[in-house]
Design a protein around this motif. Structure first.
Motif, PDB file in Angstrom:
ATOM      1  N   ASN A 174       6.246 -70.566  21.074  1.00 20.27           N
ATOM      2  CA  ASN A 174       5.911 -69.203  21.466  1.00 20.27           C
ATOM      3  C   ASN A 174       6.485 -68.922  22.852  1.00 20.27           C
ATOM      4  N   GLU A 175       7.161 -67.812  22.983  1.00 19.55           N
ATOM      5  CA  GLU A 175       7.880 -67.497  24.214  1.00 19.55           C
ATOM      6  C   GLU A 175       6.955 -67.363  25.418  1.00 19.55           C
ATOM      7  N   GLY A 176       5.759 -66.821  25.218  1.00 18.98           N
ATOM      8  CA  GLY A 176       4.874 -66.579  26.343  1.00 18.98           C
ATOM      9  C   GLY A 176       4.015 -67.761  26.742  1.00 18.98           C
ATOM     10  N   GLY A 196       6.629 -71.515   7.953  1.00 20.10           N
ATOM     11  CA  GLY A 196       6.267 -70.561   6.915  1.00 20.10           C
ATOM     12  C   GLY A 196       4.867 -70.001   6.992  1.00 20.10           C
ATOM     13  N   VAL A 197       4.044 -70.417   7.977  1.00 22.49           N
ATOM     14  CA  VAL A 197       2.667 -69.914   8.037  1.00 22.49           C
ATOM     15  C   VAL A 197       2.468 -68.859   9.127  1.00 22.49           C
ATOM     16  N   HIS A 198       3.471 -68.701  10.021  1.00 28.47           N
ATOM     17  CA  HIS A 198       3.289 -67.752  11.128  1.00 28.47           C
ATOM     18  C   HIS A 198       4.136 -66.496  10.884  1.00 28.47           C
ATOM     19  N   ASP A 199       3.893 -65.486  11.735  1.00 27.63           N
ATOM     20  CA  ASP A 199       4.557 -64.204  11.530  1.00 27.63           C
ATOM     21  C   ASP A 199       5.858 -64.078  12.318  1.00 27.63           C
ATOM     22  N   GLY A 200       6.365 -65.195  12.845  1.00 27.60           N
ATOM     23  CA  GLY A 200       7.633 -65.192  13.553  1.00 27.60           C
ATOM     24  C   GLY A 200       7.513 -65.482  15.034  1.00 27.60           C
ATOM     25  N   ASP A 201       6.283 -65.425  15.583  1.00 25.05           N
ATOM     26  CA  ASP A 201       6.129 -65.664  17.019  1.00 25.05           C
ATOM     27  C   ASP A 201       5.563 -67.042  17.336  1.00 25.05           C
ATOM     28  N   TRP A 202       5.358 -67.870  16.337  1.00 32.01           N
ATOM     29  CA  TRP A 202       4.838 -69.224  16.502  1.00 32.01           C
ATOM     30  C   TRP A 202       3.431 -69.252  17.106  1.00 32.01           C
TER      31      TRP A 202
END
Length: 443
Positions: A367-369, A416-422
């Protein structure tokens, strides 16, 4: 065997019996007023609810509405909101019942909240997020016998009971008209509704449809629904953040993990009398206010004061770790402070006879943040999770981390379980999270 001799009635007894019979024969017929009174008393007795208690069946944690989550134009003005507006919202109850009551919150309003008229109904087709209702189902809602009521600043008002039979897991439509609107621009809401509401100028509380209404994906003012339930029915409150609030779930599909857990409990043996109260808020923290009051400060409001709560699931803390500085000192401090706060929550909940289930925090690697190069936040997450698993502080441990982490890279979510933001899950990921909660805890 010796028999007792028969006794003959005494003369005084005979006289009393004859006098009683004669009095009945000569007594005047009851007046119509007396008969009406008797019928009214009988009807009142018949109308009394069956033995039971009030249990919360739907909740949304109140928050101060941020500027970008305010009602869309023209329903937010410079000095007032929702002026002459009809607000129609749908909510999905968990356990059902024959009678319900609503709560409206003005906790964060900057002025008294005048509710001109309120009704409940069944949404068209039973769907979430629709602006139409099933014809003939609109039922007026009163507050202490009054159709109109003004909720003081900082207060919550509960409606009178309303006879609206609701099936478990069904959607309910709540419509309110605010003739004067609310002065100022401070408004109580729950932004993360994942459900569409509808706004239309004028009073359309009883209208079957709201053609031309303005849609908005937020809930405003409404904070809870309770159902009159059998004594065996209980509620489980969930304190959480955006992962429980449902970021990444599908709007109007009710596929957050508490929704999916409730569906599973409804299908199981001995668990179909458990209501789930989603008391989560996106961006929420345990220790400090941010997006909504901190979990430690809202415990009384969102858990201890809710009707019928016997269990609490505590699934929060990742935002405290993620917003603390990525230094060894800051992360050691936030981990220690979270452990103290969790212990305080357990202590206070048990004082009210509530069991507490601690859920481990999910990974956020990538996650970037929140993910830092030195892995300091990950170390704090691991320290908190280790305490949750081994301290013995909780009545049960829900190891959600173990269910969702990638076995090949435990600091990350499974692919495959997250919405793209980890960080946040998709509906499939929320289903796995729900499946990781043992049903036996609710029997």
């Amino acid at each position: 065997m010796r028999r007792r001799p028969r006794r003959t009635p005494r003369p005084a007894g005979l006289a009393a019996a004859l006098a009683c019979a004669l009095g009945l024969l000569l007594a005047p017929a009851p007046t119509e007023a007396a008969a009406a009174t008797a019928r009214s008393a009988t009807a009142e007795t018949d109308a009394r609810p069956a033995p039971g208690h009030w249990v919360g069946t739907w909740t949304a944690a109140p928050q101060l509405t941020e500027p970008h989550n305010m009602p869309p134009p023209p329903f937010t003005g410079d000095d007032a909101v929702l002026v002459d507006a009809t607000l129609r919202q749908t909510v999905r109850v968990t356990t059902g019942g024959e009678r319900i009551r609503l709560s409206f919150s003005n906790e964060f309003g900057g002025a008294p909240l005048p509710l001109t008229e309120v009704s409940v109904a069944l949404p068209l087709g039973g769907a979430a997020g629709v602006g139409a209702i099933e014809p003939g189902t609109a039922t007026p809602v009163t507050f202490s016998g009054r159709a109109s009521v003004t909720v003081p600043v900082g207060a919550r008002y509960v409606s009178d009971p309303v006879a609206v039979p609701l099936e478990a897991g069904s959607n309910l439509t709540v419509t309110a008209h605010l003739a004067e609107g609310q002065a100022g621009t401070a408004l109580t809401s729950h932004p993360g509704s994942r459900t569409t509401s509808h706004l239309l100028a004028g009073n359309h509380v009883a209208a079957d449809d709201l053609p031309g209404a303005t849609p908005t994906d937020h809930w405003y003012l409404l904070s809870s629904v309770e159902a009159w339930s059998s004594r065996s029915t209980s509620a489980t409150a969930i304190l959480g953040d955006s992962l429980t609030d449902g970021r990444g779930s599908t709007t109007n599909e009710n596929d957050r993990w508490p929704d999916q857990l409730f569906d599973r409990l409804q299908e199981g043996r001995g668990t179909d009398d458990v209501a789930l109260l989603n008391q989560a808020a996106g961006g929420n923290r345990v220790l400090a206010d941010g997006l909504g009051p901190s979990a430690i400060s809202r415990l009384d409001r969102d858990v201890l004061s809710q009707s019928g709560v016997t269990r609490l699931i505590l699934f929060e803390g990742v935002n405290d770790i993620g917003t603390a500085e990525a230094t060894p000192e800051a992360q050691a401090r936030v981990a220690d402070d979270l452990i103290v706060a969790f212990d305080q929550i357990v202590t206070r909940a048990r004082t009210h006879g509530i069991e507490v289930y601690g859920a481990t925090l999910l990974p956020f690697g990538g996650n970037e943040g929140y993910d830092d190069p030195g892995g300091l936040r990950e170390a704090a997450r691991q320290a908190v999770n280790e305490w949750i698993r081994t301290s013995g502080a909780f009545d049960a441990v829900l190891d959600l981390d173990a269910a969702l982490r990638d076995p090949a890279a435990p600091e990350r979510l499974r692919p495959g379980v997250h919405d793209g933001d980890w960080l946040h899950l998709n509906p499939g990921g929320y289903g796995l999270l729900a499946d990781a909660v043992p049903a036996r805890l609710f029997r």
